[in-house]
Every structure is written in structure tokens, then in C-alpha cells.
Design a protein around this motif. Structure first.
Motif, mmCIF file in Angstrom:
data_model
loop_
_atom_site.group_PDB
_atom_site.id
_atom_site.type_symbol
_atom_site.label_atom_id
_atom_site.label_comp_id
_atom_site.label_asym_id
_atom_site.label_seq_id
_atom_site.Cartn_x
_atom_site.Cartn_y
_atom_site.Cartn_z
ATOM 1 N N PHE A 137 44.597 35.575 45.060
ATOM 2 C CA PHE A 137 43.464 36.355 44.615
ATOM 3 C C PHE A 137 42.258 35.455 44.381
ATOM 4 O O PHE A 137 42.387 34.289 44.064
ATOM 5 C CB PHE A 137 43.810 37.094 43.309
ATOM 6 N N LEU A 193 38.277 35.142 42.668
ATOM 7 C CA LEU A 193 37.315 35.628 41.694
ATOM 8 C C LEU A 193 35.980 35.873 42.380
ATOM 9 O O LEU A 193 35.517 35.066 43.164
ATOM 10 C CB LEU A 193 37.135 34.603 40.575
ATOM 11 N N CYS A 207 44.300 45.331 35.517
ATOM 12 C CA CYS A 207 44.340 44.285 34.512
ATOM 13 C C CYS A 207 45.675 43.560 34.622
ATOM 14 O O CYS A 207 46.586 44.016 35.320
ATOM 15 C CB CYS A 207 44.152 44.850 33.100
ATOM 16 N N GLU A 208 45.784 42.431 33.950
ATOM 17 C CA GLU A 208 47.003 41.644 34.028
ATOM 18 C C GLU A 208 48.161 42.344 33.335
ATOM 19 O O GLU A 208 47.963 43.182 32.453
ATOM 20 C CB GLU A 208 46.772 40.260 33.416
ATOM 21 N N ASP A 255 48.586 47.122 36.470
ATOM 22 C CA ASP A 255 48.733 45.752 36.947
ATOM 23 C C ASP A 255 49.355 45.681 38.338
ATOM 24 O O ASP A 255 49.278 44.655 38.997
ATOM 25 C CB ASP A 255 49.599 44.948 35.972
ATOM 26 N N PHE A 295 48.489 42.146 39.737
ATOM 27 C CA PHE A 295 47.112 41.691 39.584
ATOM 28 C C PHE A 295 47.060 40.276 38.994
ATOM 29 O O PHE A 295 47.697 39.978 37.986
ATOM 30 C CB PHE A 295 46.346 42.664 38.694
ATOM 31 N N LYS A 296 46.324 39.391 39.681
ATOM 32 C CA LYS A 296 46.103 38.000 39.285
ATOM 33 C C LYS A 296 47.384 37.175 39.253
ATOM 34 O O LYS A 296 47.439 36.128 38.610
ATOM 35 C CB LYS A 296 45.377 37.914 37.928
ATOM 36 N N GLN A 297 48.394 37.646 39.955
ATOM 37 C CA GLN A 297 49.634 36.883 40.090
ATOM 38 C C GLN A 297 49.739 36.367 41.514
ATOM 39 O O GLN A 297 49.904 37.150 42.450
ATOM 40 C CB GLN A 297 50.850 37.758 39.754
ATOM 41 N N LYS A 298 49.596 35.074 41.689
ATOM 42 C CA LYS A 298 49.600 34.483 43.019
ATOM 43 C C LYS A 298 51.004 34.482 43.598
ATOM 44 O O LYS A 298 51.980 34.164 42.929
ATOM 45 C CB LYS A 298 49.038 33.065 42.954
ATOM 46 N N TYR A 305 39.740 40.580 46.708
ATOM 47 C CA TYR A 305 38.539 40.255 45.934
ATOM 48 C C TYR A 305 38.343 41.307 44.834
ATOM 49 O O TYR A 305 38.542 42.504 45.072
ATOM 50 C CB TYR A 305 37.309 40.229 46.838
ATOM 51 N N TYR A 306 37.914 40.856 43.663
ATOM 52 C CA TYR A 306 37.714 41.786 42.562
ATOM 53 C C TYR A 306 36.539 41.315 41.718
ATOM 54 O O TYR A 306 36.052 40.194 41.852
ATOM 55 C CB TYR A 306 38.978 41.896 41.706
ATOM 56 N N ALA A 310 39.345 45.013 35.677
ATOM 57 C CA ALA A 310 38.718 44.628 36.939
ATOM 58 C C ALA A 310 38.847 45.758 37.945
ATOM 59 O O ALA A 310 39.704 46.644 37.823
ATOM 60 C CB ALA A 310 39.361 43.355 37.491
#
Length: 623
Positions: free
Chosen positions: A12, A14, A39-40, A54, A110-113, A213-214, A224
């Protein structure tokens, strides 16, 4: 033995941009589309109510190709699938367009690679008939350059790659793979990688890098919203360790690459508006002089013989030949005109945006069904003014003739799609539902409209003589055929640029989003059809030819003939369609569009000429 591996690597990014741009992005959303907040994942023990999620779902749509009109479902190619989840519901428009959205095995948080996450392994044994058929179908898909279409948060996952002049081209899909010919020439996506160079070899993309992208919504909860999803297809012989790379995205990356195209559209619209204004000015000045001269002659009891368009006042409202057919065309054309206007109006406001999948076609079909009343009313009223008495035949033809021709063509095309196993084939249940809408709603509404239409007749400003007046010998330019052929040039000139984008969206699978321009072109098309028809109608009346009814309909309706010629040119010059079935489908659907466009533009021309003739003969003094 053939092995198919699919390995997604997800990371992800930013969104870094100007604060003002972020505020605009957070504050504007298309009507009818509720934004989804992400959101996370909450920590253990956090049970507070949240208005965000998430989990990010990735859906897969049908696969299509610019070399074939036949789309196929995702599962037809034996890709990695998930069995437990239920597929999303589809509206009528999506079914008609052949969209088949299904859940995918690709799961994100979300936001977890995610790095090099294995999804599934496919093995093919060519000695087994089923495996050989699946492999051959996969090869066929690569030969015809079939494209995946993936969806994240109702946005297409785009594939961007470098083209000439250091520019990037983004495509809302990516290919299954590619093929290098026996002569060593790489086809399609094989040109992007010099490693694809083995002769007579298929290269399948078994690895994808996805970047989402967020941007952060300005609030205390720091939720987000996703703004874009991009991917890069790759091929690996073995399962490697692939490290993620972090990227940044600036505001300039979201600028539209089509400014030059829009400039051309604006220039064309300005030219058409200028020409329309010139035609209107000439008509108003010429008619003003004619009417003033005729009325002055009557006021001083001039003994001179009448001439020009006033001379045929006793025949101008004489019923035309084949008045039944003309009235039926006018009823169907009115139905199409109102449907088109309302659909484009809502699309222009954003309610029927491309993001709201299938909404445009659904709206058009529902409106057509509900507009049976004006179709029956117009057909019955003009048929009565033409002196017709077979009202039952008139209302039945209005309800079944033009829709029946379209349905018969569509049904034949659907039979071909069924035979080819395409996802665009309409299910039997949907076919029955459309017939039910037609017979149970549209037909009764047509009868209701016809009832009120026959109760009210059209009052003409002048009486019709019992004996028809002989029409003098006409010059070449006032004969019917040259006028009809010339009449469609100006209306077609105002639409052919937009027509190119519309055909691209239908046959080249590009997203169409310029509904504001399309609505403006629609208005200008109505104006140019009206003015061109009125101008030619005036010239023919001045030449003492009073057969204006069919001529006015065919003059603007001939724009459909130019559309048909352009569609043939587009097929041979822009498309790469191969195969008999795809060719038949292209021209079959094109004939449906040409018929609808013929009725639409022809009705505009007739009503414009009818208004013009009624107006000029109501303001002059006729003995």
C-alpha cells in the motif's frame, strides 16, 4: 505437464498531495454512490463501534478482447477461484452487458503489506481430455489477447505501462499472457519485456504486484478512502522471494491525459453552434420577408397570382402515403427520444456514472417500458390526423413493430452467444423478465396512450383541397433523394467525435465518462437535425412540392445511414476482430443501434418540420 502459478504481492502507498486537493477529494462524491471508509484492524479487546472496515475485497469481472466480441466469465479459464463466497447481485444493465462479477481469492487488510502470498497451483496433464481442453482454451485466450478486469472498492484495477515519447498508458485491465510467433515476433503484451523472445511460445502472467492508493479523511477517527488501484502483471518460472518497494504519488499523477481530445470536442461544438446560428438567422430573415410580402399583397388586394410556398397551402396538410407506418415510426421515435433525454440528463448529473455499474442500461430499459403511453399517444394522434381509421392495427404496430424487430435481432445475437458459451449470453430467466416487462407493462401503457390520442385530433391552420395540385418539374437539388442525402451531413458532423468514444467504450472496452459533453452534443444534435430539416423543407415548399411528411422524417433520419457507414469504417480500421461469430455479432448489434438512431433522428426532423409548417401557414392570410 503445464503448471499455472498465481502469486500476488500487495503493498500500500500513502497518498501525498496538496492539502487543498485532499479536502476536495474528501468532499465530493458522485450522487448515488456511498463512499466506503477503511481503517486498520482493531487491536484485541477493542469492541468500540466503528464505521469503517479493515478488509478490502477484490472482485473479478468477465474477460474480453478487442479481437473478439465474445466475453467469457472468469471461471471459464480455470483460474484460481473461491468456492465458499456468494457472488454479488447484478442489476439488469449488468446482465444485458454481460458483466459477471464474482469474488476472488485475493484477500487484503488495510495497511497490511503482503509479500509473495501464494494463492493456488494449477497443473495440466495433456493426456487428459479435460486438462487439454482447459489448456487449449487458455492458449486461445492469450492468442486473442483476452483481458482480466478486476475491481477494488468499485474501481477498476488499472495496468499502466510505458509507451512512445516517455508517456504512460493506463488500461482498466491486463492480459492473461502473450504469445511469440513462430517467426519470433512478440505479440501484444510480449513487447513490454525483452525476455519474452522464445519462438512459438506462450507466456502466462502468473504473478501480480498490486498497489492500492488511499488518502486519510480529515477527522478524528483517521479513516481512509481508496482513490486508485494499480497492478503490474509479471511472469516467473519459479516462486521467487519478491521484496516490496514503497512509492509515493503526487497530485500531478491524477491529471487527465485527454486534454487534447477534449479541446477537439470543444472546437467541434463551437463550429456546430456557429453553423446552427447561421442557419437560424437565414431562415428567420427570409421567412420574415416572405410573410410580410404575402400579407401586404393581400391587404392591398393585389391581383397577382400566388407563388412559392403559399401557393401549396391547400395541399401542405394532405395525408401522406403509408401514413400508418409513418405514425408508428413517430410513436416509437418519441419513446426513444424521451428515454434518451432523461437517461442522459441523469447521467450528466452523475447518478448513472460508470462507477455505478449497469445503471445506465437499467435506467434506459425501465424508461423505455414506462414510456409506452407517449408512444401510443403520438402514433394515434398523427394517424388520426392522416385520416386513418384502423386504430387497432395502429396501436398493435406501435407496440410490437419496432420493438419486435429489435428483439428479434437481439434474440438471434443471443443464440450465437449461447452457442459460443459467452458470458454475454442473456440467461433464460432474464429473457423472460424482459418479455414480461414488454407485454405486461409497455403494451398496456401503449394502448392507454393510443386511447387518449384518438380522442384528440390535430387542427390544421388551413383547409386541404379535394383535388391534389400537380407538382411541377423539380430541379436536381429539390428532388427527394439529393435533399435526403444532404440533410444528414450536418447532424452527423456534430456527433462523429463523440461517436468514436462511444464505439470505443462498447467494442474496445474503454470506460466512457464524458456524459456532460454527450448531453451537450445531444442538444446540438436536436438543433442541427431540426434546422437542417426545416431549411430543406422550406426550399421544397418554395419549389411547390408539398410532400414534406416522409421527406422530413427521412432527411434527418438519414443521419443513421452515415452512422452505419462510419461503423463499417470503424470495424475495418480500428478493430482487430477476427472470426465469423464476432463479425456477425458486431454488425447485428450495429443494426440495432442504427435502427434506434434512425427512429430517434427521424422523429426530431418530422416534429421540427411539422412545427415549422404549422407556424408559417398560421401567420399568413389565406383566402
Amino acid at each position: 505437464m503445464f503448471v499455472f502459478l498465481r502469486v500476488p504481492c500487495v503493498f500500500f502507498v500513502l497518498f501525498l498531495g496538496a492539502p487543498s486537493l485532499l479536502r476536495q477529494a474528501a468532499g465530493f462524491y458522485l450522487p448515488g454512490l456511498a463512499p466506503v471508509s477503511f481503517c486498520e484492524k482493531p487491536s484485541e479487546g477493542d469492541e468500540s463501534a466503528r464505521e469503517c472496515q479493515d478488509k478490502i475485497e477484490l472482485f473479478v469481472n468477465r474477460l474480453d478482447s478487442v479481437e473478439s466480441v465474445l466475453p467469457y466469465e472468469y471461471t471459464a479459464f480455470d483460474f484460481c477461484t473461491v468456492d465458499a463466497e456468494k457472488r454479488p447481485s447484478e442489476n439488469l444493465g449488468q446482465v444485458l452487458f454481460g458483466e459477471r462479477i464474482e469474488p476472488s481469492p485475493y484477500k487484503f487488510s488495510f495497511k497490511q503489506k503482503e509479500e509473495c502470498k501464494h494463492v493456488c497451483t494449477k497443473s495440466y496433464n495433456t493426456e487428459k481430455a479435460e486438462d487439454k481442453a482447459n489448456l487449449d482454451f487458455l492458449k486461445k485466450g492469450m492468442l486473442l489477447n483476452y483481458q482480466h478486469h478486476w475491481i477494488v472498492d468499485n474501481m477498476p484495477v488499472t495496468w499502466c505501462y510505458d509507451v512512445e515519447d516517455n508517456q504512460k498508458f493506463c488500461n482498466p485491465g491486463f492480459p492473461i499472457g502473450c504469445y511469440v510467433t513462430e517467426a519470433g515476433r512478440p505479440k501484444d503484451a510480449c513487447v513490454v519485456n525483452s525476455d519474452f523472445n522464445d519462438k512459438d511460445t506462450f507466456y502466462i502472467f502468473n504473478h501480480v504486484d498490486i498497489t492500492i492508493y488511499y488518502h486519510i479523511v480529515e477527522s478524528e477517527t483517521a479513516v481512509a478512502r481508496l482513490v486508485a488501484a494499480k497492478m503490474e502483471p509479471k511472469r516467473y518460472k519459479h516462486l521467487p522471494h519478491h521484496s516490496a518497494q514503497m512509492k509515493t504519488l503526487t497530485a500531478k499523477d491524477f491529471q487527465s491525459p485527454s486534454h487534447c481530445v477534449l479541446d477537439h470536442i470543444m472546437n467541434s461544438l463551437v463550429i456546430v453552434l456557429f453553423l446552427s446560428g447561421m442557419v437560424a438567422m437565414i431562415m428567420l430573415r427570409t421567412l420574415h420577408k416572405d410573410i410580410a410580402r404575402y400579407n401586404q399583397m393581400d391587404s392591398v388586394e393585389d391581383a397577382q397570382e400566388e407563388f412559392g410556398w403559399k401557393l401549396v397551402h391547400g395541399d401542405v396538410f394532405r395525408p401522406p402515403r403509408k401514413g400508418m407506418l409513418l405514425s408508428v415510426f413517430l410513436g416509437s421515435g418519441t419513446q426513444i427520444f424521451i428515454m434518451t433525454f432523461v437517461t442522459l440528463f441523469f447521467a450528466c448529473l452523475g447518478f448513472l456514472s460508470p462507477a455505478n455499474r449497469g445503471a445506465l442500461m437499467t435506467c434506459a430499459v425501465v424508461l423505455w417500458v414506462l414510456l409506452g403511453t407517449p408512444a401510443g399517444y403520438v402514433a394515434a394522434r398523427f394517424y388520426k390526423s392522416f385520416g386513418g381509421e384502423k386504430w387497432k392495427t395502429n396501436v398493435l404496430l406501435t407496440a410490437f413493430l419496432c420493438p419486435g424487430v429489435v428483439f428479434a435481432d437481439f434474440f438471434l445475437m443471443n443464440l450465437i452467444l449461447w452457442g459460443e458459451g459467452s458470458s454475454a449470453a442473456m440467461p433464460f430467466g432474464t429473457l423472460v423478465a424482459i418479455l414480461a416487462l414488454w407485454f405486461c407493462i409497455s403494451v398496456p401503457l401503449t394502448f392507454i396512450g393510443a386511447y387518449f390520442g384518438f380522442k384528440k385530433s390535430i387542427e390544421h391552420p388551413v383547409r386541404t383541397n379535394q383535388i391534389p395540385r400537380q407538382i411541377p418539374e423539380q430541379s436536381f437539388y429539390t428532388k427527394p433523394l439529393p435533399g435526403i442525402v444532404m440533410g444528414g451531413i450536418l447532424p452527423f458532423g456534430c456527433i462523429f467525435i463523440q461517436l468514436f468514444f462511444i464505439l470505443n467504450s462498447i467494442w474496445s472496452h474503454q470506460m466512457y465518462y464524458m456524459f456532460g459533453f454527450l448531453f451537450l452534443v445531444f442538444i446540438i444534435l436536436v438543433i442541427t437535425c431540426s434546422e437542417a430539416t426545416i431549411l430543406l423543407c422550406y426550399f421544397h415548399l418554395c419549389a411547390e412540392d408539398y410532400h414534406w411528411q416522409w421527406r422530413s422524417f427521412l432527411t434527418s433520419g438519414f443521419t443513421a445511414a452515415y452512422f452505419l457507414v462510419y461503423a463499417v469504417h470503424y470495424f475495418f480500421s480500428k478493430l482487430q476482430i477476427t472470426g465469423l461469430a464476432s463479425t456477425i455479432l458486431y454488425f447485428g448489434y450495429t443494426m440495432i443501434m442504427a435502427l434506434i438512431f434512425f427512429l430517434f433522428t427521424g422523429t426530431i426532423g418530422f416534429f421540427a418540420c411539422f412545427w415549422f409548417v404549422t407556424k408559417i401557414y398560421s401567420v399568413v392570410k389565406v383566402d
